[in-house]
Scaffold this motif. Sequence first.
Motif, mmCIF file in Angstrom:
data_model
loop_
_atom_site.group_PDB
_atom_site.id
_atom_site.type_symbol
_atom_site.label_atom_id
_atom_site.label_comp_id
_atom_site.label_asym_id
_atom_site.label_seq_id
_atom_site.Cartn_x
_atom_site.Cartn_y
_atom_site.Cartn_z
ATOM 1 N N ASN A 66 0.828 -1.074 -0.061
ATOM 2 C CA ASN A 66 0.133 0.066 -0.021
ATOM 3 C C ASN A 66 0.890 1.420 0.116
ATOM 4 O O ASN A 66 0.594 2.190 -0.650
ATOM 5 C CB ASN A 66 -1.097 -0.150 1.289
ATOM 6 N N ASN A 67 2.249 1.225 0.763
ATOM 7 C CA ASN A 67 2.816 2.279 0.820
ATOM 8 C C ASN A 67 3.284 2.767 -0.644
ATOM 9 O O ASN A 67 3.618 3.768 -1.040
ATOM 10 C CB ASN A 67 4.011 2.163 1.893
ATOM 11 N N ARG A 68 3.918 1.345 -1.461
ATOM 12 C CA ARG A 68 4.340 1.893 -2.619
ATOM 13 C C ARG A 68 3.328 2.421 -3.617
ATOM 14 O O ARG A 68 3.636 3.149 -4.616
ATOM 15 C CB ARG A 68 4.947 0.604 -3.337
ATOM 16 N N ARG A 69 2.029 1.972 -3.431
ATOM 17 C CA ARG A 69 1.118 2.351 -4.555
ATOM 18 C C ARG A 69 0.961 3.844 -4.198
ATOM 19 O O ARG A 69 0.612 4.728 -5.042
ATOM 20 C CB ARG A 69 -0.226 1.709 -4.169
ATOM 21 N N ALA A 70 0.836 4.307 -2.862
ATOM 22 C CA ALA A 70 0.639 5.595 -2.410
ATOM 23 C C ALA A 70 1.868 6.696 -3.202
ATOM 24 O O ALA A 70 1.442 7.444 -3.588
ATOM 25 C CB ALA A 70 0.718 5.934 -0.899
ATOM 26 N N GLU A 71 3.130 6.002 -3.069
ATOM 27 C CA GLU A 71 4.102 6.659 -3.508
ATOM 28 C C GLU A 71 4.216 6.831 -5.115
ATOM 29 O O GLU A 71 4.472 7.854 -5.673
ATOM 30 C CB GLU A 71 5.421 6.133 -3.098
ATOM 31 N N ALA A 72 3.794 5.730 -5.720
ATOM 32 C CA ALA A 72 3.553 6.059 -7.358
ATOM 33 C C ALA A 72 2.539 6.693 -7.553
ATOM 34 O O ALA A 72 2.688 7.573 -8.641
ATOM 35 C CB ALA A 72 3.350 4.439 -7.701
ATOM 36 N N ALA A 73 1.289 6.900 -6.641
ATOM 37 C CA ALA A 73 0.455 7.906 -7.130
ATOM 38 C C ALA A 73 0.833 9.227 -6.965
ATOM 39 O O ALA A 73 0.624 9.964 -7.782
ATOM 40 C CB ALA A 73 -0.767 7.678 -6.367
ATOM 41 N N GLU A 74 1.652 9.368 -5.871
ATOM 42 C CA GLU A 74 2.313 10.760 -5.886
ATOM 43 C C GLU A 74 3.126 11.375 -6.891
ATOM 44 O O GLU A 74 3.066 12.069 -7.460
ATOM 45 C CB GLU A 74 3.060 10.984 -4.378
ATOM 46 N N ARG A 75 4.142 10.236 -7.284
ATOM 47 C CA ARG A 75 5.030 10.673 -8.247
ATOM 48 C C ARG A 75 4.019 10.956 -9.608
ATOM 49 O O ARG A 75 4.682 11.763 -10.516
ATOM 50 C CB ARG A 75 5.874 9.363 -8.834
ATOM 51 N N ALA A 76 3.284 10.248 -10.126
ATOM 52 C CA ALA A 76 2.142 10.183 -11.111
ATOM 53 C C ALA A 76 1.505 11.726 -11.243
ATOM 54 O O ALA A 76 1.394 12.420 -12.144
ATOM 55 C CB ALA A 76 1.285 9.400 -11.388
ATOM 56 N N ALA A 77 1.056 11.977 -9.925
ATOM 57 C CA ALA A 77 0.575 13.359 -9.719
ATOM 58 C C ALA A 77 1.595 14.629 -10.021
ATOM 59 O O ALA A 77 1.336 15.694 -10.194
ATOM 60 C CB ALA A 77 -0.420 13.710 -8.625
ATOM 61 N N GLN A 78 2.826 14.384 -9.758
ATOM 62 C CA GLN A 78 3.781 15.437 -9.776
ATOM 63 C C GLN A 78 4.269 15.438 -11.369
ATOM 64 O O GLN A 78 4.675 16.547 -11.589
ATOM 65 C CB GLN A 78 4.784 15.025 -8.879
ATOM 66 N N ARG A 79 4.234 14.491 -12.056
ATOM 67 C CA ARG A 79 4.682 14.671 -13.366
ATOM 68 C C ARG A 79 3.861 15.715 -14.320
ATOM 69 O O ARG A 79 2.608 15.751 -14.281
ATOM 70 C CB ARG A 79 4.500 13.191 -14.129
ATOM 71 N N PRO A 80 4.666 16.406 -14.986
ATOM 72 C CA PRO A 80 3.892 17.539 -15.820
ATOM 73 C C PRO A 80 3.275 16.569 -17.165
ATOM 74 O O PRO A 80 3.562 15.568 -17.228
ATOM 75 C CB PRO A 80 4.967 18.352 -16.448
ATOM 76 N N ALA A 81 1.957 17.157 -17.304
ATOM 77 C CA ALA A 81 0.978 16.464 -18.313
ATOM 78 C C ALA A 81 1.891 16.815 -19.579
ATOM 79 O O ALA A 81 2.592 17.879 -19.932
ATOM 80 C CB ALA A 81 -0.038 17.244 -18.409
ATOM 81 N N PRO A 82 1.848 15.676 -20.435
ATOM 82 C CA PRO A 82 2.592 15.927 -21.908
ATOM 83 C C PRO A 82 2.032 16.992 -22.762
ATOM 84 O O PRO A 82 0.926 17.323 -22.681
ATOM 85 C CB PRO A 82 2.213 14.403 -22.504
ATOM 86 N N ARG A 83 2.887 17.795 -23.278
ATOM 87 C CA ARG A 83 2.487 18.811 -24.057
ATOM 88 C C ARG A 83 1.991 18.161 -25.375
ATOM 89 O O ARG A 83 2.487 17.297 -26.077
ATOM 90 C CB ARG A 83 3.756 19.702 -24.320
#
Length: 81
Positions: free
Chosen positions: A19-36
Motif C-alpha cells: 500500500n505504501n508503494r502504491r501511494a508513492e507511485a500515485a504521488e509521483r504520477a501526480a507530480q509529473r507534468p502533463a505531456p505537451r
Amino acid sequence: MKYLLVIAVVMVAFWIWRNNRRAEAAERAAQRPAPRPAGQPVTMVACRVCGTHLPQTEAVTGRQGSYCSTEHRQRLEGPAG
C-alpha cells in the motif's frame, strides 16, 4: 500455531509495504507534468557546408543559402562587411 502467527505477521507487513508503494507511485504520477501537445511542423533546412539539418528559424541565412553557424556562412561567403 506459531507458524500461523508468523505467516499472518508477514502477510500484514507485505500488505502495508504494498500500500505504501502504491501511494508513492500515485504521488509521483501526480507530480509529473502533463505531456505537451505536439506543435506545428517546422521547415527544416540543410547547412550548405556540413549538411546538418536544422529548423529554418535557427539557421543563419546568407546570400547563397542557409548555414548552421556564422563560421560556416563566412567560410563560403567571406566576412560580412
